[in-house]
Each structure stands twice: as C-alpha cells, then as structure tokens.
Design an enzyme around this catalytic site. Structure first.
Site, PDB file in Angstrom:
ATOM      1  N   GLY A 122      -5.829  -6.058   1.910  1.00 54.33           N
ATOM      2  CA  GLY A 122      -5.824  -5.338   3.173  1.00 54.33           C
ATOM      3  C   GLY A 122      -4.887  -4.152   3.123  1.00 54.33           C
ATOM      4  N   GLU A 123      -4.446  -3.693   4.286  1.00 48.64           N
ATOM      5  CA  GLU A 123      -3.536  -2.551   4.437  1.00 48.64           C
ATOM      6  C   GLU A 123      -4.170  -1.218   4.050  1.00 48.64           C
ATOM      7  OE1 GLU A 123       0.218  -3.050   2.462  1.00 48.64           O
ATOM      8  OE2 GLU A 123       0.552  -5.048   3.269  1.00 48.64           O
ATOM      9  N   GLY A 124      -5.391  -1.224   3.527  1.00 48.75           N
ATOM     10  CA  GLY A 124      -5.984  -0.014   2.988  1.00 48.75           C
ATOM     11  C   GLY A 124      -5.803   0.107   1.486  1.00 48.75           C
ATOM     12  N   VAL A 173       0.810  -1.215   0.000  1.00 52.10           N
ATOM     13  CA  VAL A 173       0.000   0.000   0.000  1.00 52.10           C
ATOM     14  C   VAL A 173       0.841   1.261   0.000  1.00 52.10           C
ATOM     15  CG1 VAL A 173      -0.325   0.396   2.491  1.00 52.10           C
ATOM     16  CG2 VAL A 173      -2.174   0.900   0.887  1.00 52.10           C
TER      17      VAL A 173
END
Length: 386
Positions: free
Chosen positions: A342-344, A99
């Site tokens: 995930g992670e944004g 990310v």
C-alpha cells in the site's frame, strides 16, 4: 452529487492522433519493434493524454496518499488499532515510511492528505483554497472516520462527494504546480475490508475468495474479516436487490458507482477515485497502485468510461482480488512483485521505469539516422504479438 456530475461532463477521451504519432515514433527507433513491451504502450498512452507525441515530460512526479479511518475495524478485521493510521500519516511528513524512502529514489514528491482520519480536527469546507505542499499533511477531511459498512452505509452522499472532490481538486492543484504524472496511494487501517466488499460486488466473486489477510491477519482474524465482507455485501444486496445480478461492466451509470462507493467504500477510496477523475479532467497520467487503488480506479471508470484512457497500472497486488480487479479494468500491469504494502509503493516503483522509457523514446536514434534498415515485426504480422 451535482459537482461530481459536472466534473464527469468535462472529461474527454485521449487524443488518438497523438497516440498514433507516438506509435510511429517507437517503430522508427533503432531497436526491435515493441521490445520494451508495456512500457512502450504506456508512453503511447501518455502521448494521448497530453495530446502530443513530441515530449513525454515525466521528470516531476507526485504521490498523493489519501489517509482515512474505517468504522469496520469494530468487527475485529485488523491486526492493529486505528491510531496507527495517524501515526503513519505523520510519518509521511517526516519522510519515515516505506514509500517515502522509495520516493527519494524515484524523485517523487509526497502529498499526504487527511480525508477522514479519526480524532479532532475541522472538516474541510470543500473550497480547495488551501494549497498543497510536499510532505505537509493537507486537510481535506470529509468526516472523522467512516461508519461500519457491515451495519450501515460507510458514508453519507455529502461525505462521499466531498472526498471525491478532495481528490479531483488535488489533481488540479498538482497540474498547476507543474507535475507531469501522478501516483495514487492510501493509508487507512482496515481499508482492505471495504476494498474486498467492493471487489466482490463489482466482479461477482464470492466474498471469501476476494478477502485476504491484509497486513497479516491470523487465521481467526481472516475468518472474522471474511464474515464482515460477506455481511457487508449481504446488507448491500438486501437494501438494493436490483444489483444482485447486475452487470457493472455493461450497465453501470455514474449513479450506480456513486451509490456503491457510498455504501461500501471509505474516504480514502473515494478520494483516490476523485484523483483519477481529476487526472482525466486536467489531462494527467495517473498511476494505479495496488488492490485498494485499483478498486477506486474501477469505480472511477464506471462513473465515466473515458477515465480509463488516463490510467496506468503499476503492479498486480498479491491480495486475492488484485488480479481480478485489474482484469476487470482491462489494464496490463508491468510489475508482478508479490507486493501488498500500500501507501502507493507499487505506483512509485513503476515511475523510474516510465522515466527510462520516456528517455529512450525521446533520445534514441532512429533507423534512418544511423542508416540501418528498419525492422519488420513478423511476429506481430502472424498474430504472435499483441
């Protein structure tokens, strides 16, 4: 939860007049009406959040990544060990994660937050005095990893409140630092397991249907994970039988959502829910990431329905419950990329599109300016468009 209830009391709905003005502006722009689809709706929503249709200032964006560990990994529900959470959290500070690479393209600053990783470290005192800085791991520790939700509540009430406040205070700080839009993210080995348990309880879907492979479990690992989610839900209903046939959408009050979060959540999920509450208080648009983030968003909305006015969906996660939770939220996601990183990452992927939409909204000529007759949207008149 006194402080959280105080925060909830400060939330007000979006400005409907600003939204109507933004809709009129879109309809005057020299292009087919509604032709940018959900992007137009998102810009209208942001105008309502800001209380003004004049400008949509999205130039300065921030990603908050909530990092925490989960006791449920004891059940063999992950492919890697908990040590990976801290390794990845430290890599956020070095710009060496998926990310952070994406953020360099979208022009987004990354704020990693330790809300509950295992290991040594002082617990956060709840003051919020330590100022956040991009690419610096911020201490907001509510505990050293959550407990095993299969066997007991994931957090104490005090820990849950601290994690919620960590997210809410961060939204406040980022607003004061001049950020115009927030993206939510998380890092926590094992966190799709509590998210699956929450999704099962909130949607009524069977645990096995909402539980996926996460970061890539084997068939045996998936079976262990499904059994863990099933056991966690059974423990919750055994302890709180009133929720067995409970209508969360119609009947939930803040205390219901807070109890569920305490029992089956985790520090990272609570902190993201707090970020969404804070975004509503301080009137910032907040972009939901994927499955775990959307579970946190749904809990925040159940605490206060007006929070939904401040949330933007980014993508539909390929996790089994990704679309289920988004449907429960009643939000439309512009992206469907089959992502589950995930992670944004999904939230950050949406930011350039929103910035493009804002650029068109603010700078494109109107029909009157170019002396062209305005479009009539016959599709909308006949019910062919939303």
């Amino acid at each position: 939860m006194k402080k959280i209830l105080e925060i909830l009391s400060e939330i007000r709905p979006a400005d409907q007049k600003a939204m109507e003005a933004a809709r009129l502006r879109w309809n005057s722009v020299a292009k087919p009406i509604g032709s940018l689809g959900i992007l137009e709706e998102d810009i209208i929503k942001i105008a309502g959040i800001l209380g003004s249709a004049e400008r949509i200032p999205l130039e300065k964006s921030a990603l908050a990544v909530m990092c925490a560990d989960h006791g449920v990994v004891e059940e063999g529900v992950t492919q890697t060990g908990q040590e990976v959470t801290r390794i990845v959290a430290e890599n956020f500070t070095k710009g060496q994660t998926s990310v952070t690479c994406m953020c360099r393209v979208s022009g987004t600053d990354v704020f990693p937050v330790d809300v509950g990783m295992t290991g040594e470290g002082r617990l956060w005192d709840g003051s919020g005095k330590e100022a956040p800085a991009p690419f610096v791991l911020l201490n907001r520790r509510a505990g050293a990893g959550s407990r095993n939700l299969v066997r007991e509540a994931a957090m104490t009430g005090d820990q849950c409140e601290r994690a919620l406040l960590a997210g809410a205070f961060l939204a406040r700080d980022l607003k004061q630092m001049g950020y115009g839009i927030l993206a939510s993210g998380e890092m926590g080995i094992g966190n799709t397991t509590p998210a699956s348990a929450l999704a099962s309880v909130l949607t009524g879907a069977p645990p096995r249907l909402v539980t996926g492979r996460g970061a890539g479990l084997s068939d045996q690992g998936l079976l262990r994970k499904q059994k863990a989610v099933e056991a966690a839900c059974e423990r919750f209903f055994r302890q709180y039988p009133r929720y067995k046939d409970f209508s969360w959408e119609a009947s939930a009050e803040p205390r219901d959502a807070l109890l569920l979060l305490t029992e089956l959540g985790g520090f990272d999920i609570a902190a993201m829910a707090g970020l969404f509450l804070g975004a509503a208080v301080y009137r910032l648009p907040a972009v939901i990431d994927g499955f775990i983030s959307s579970a946190a968003a749904l809990l925040a909305v159940l605490m206060c329905r007006d929070v939904k006015d401040f949330l933007l969906a980014s993508h539909v996660s390929s996790e089994p419950a990704g679309r289920l939770v988004m449907d429960q939220l009643g939000l439309k996601a512009p992206l469907d990329c089959g992502m589950h990183l995930g992670e944004g990452s999904g939230a950050v992927a949406l930011l350039p599109l929103l910035k493009m939409g804002a650029m068109v909204y603010e700078n494109m000529s109107t029909f009157s300016e170019i002396h062209v007759e305005s479009y009539v949207d016959y599709g909308a008149k006949k019910g062919g468009r939303p």
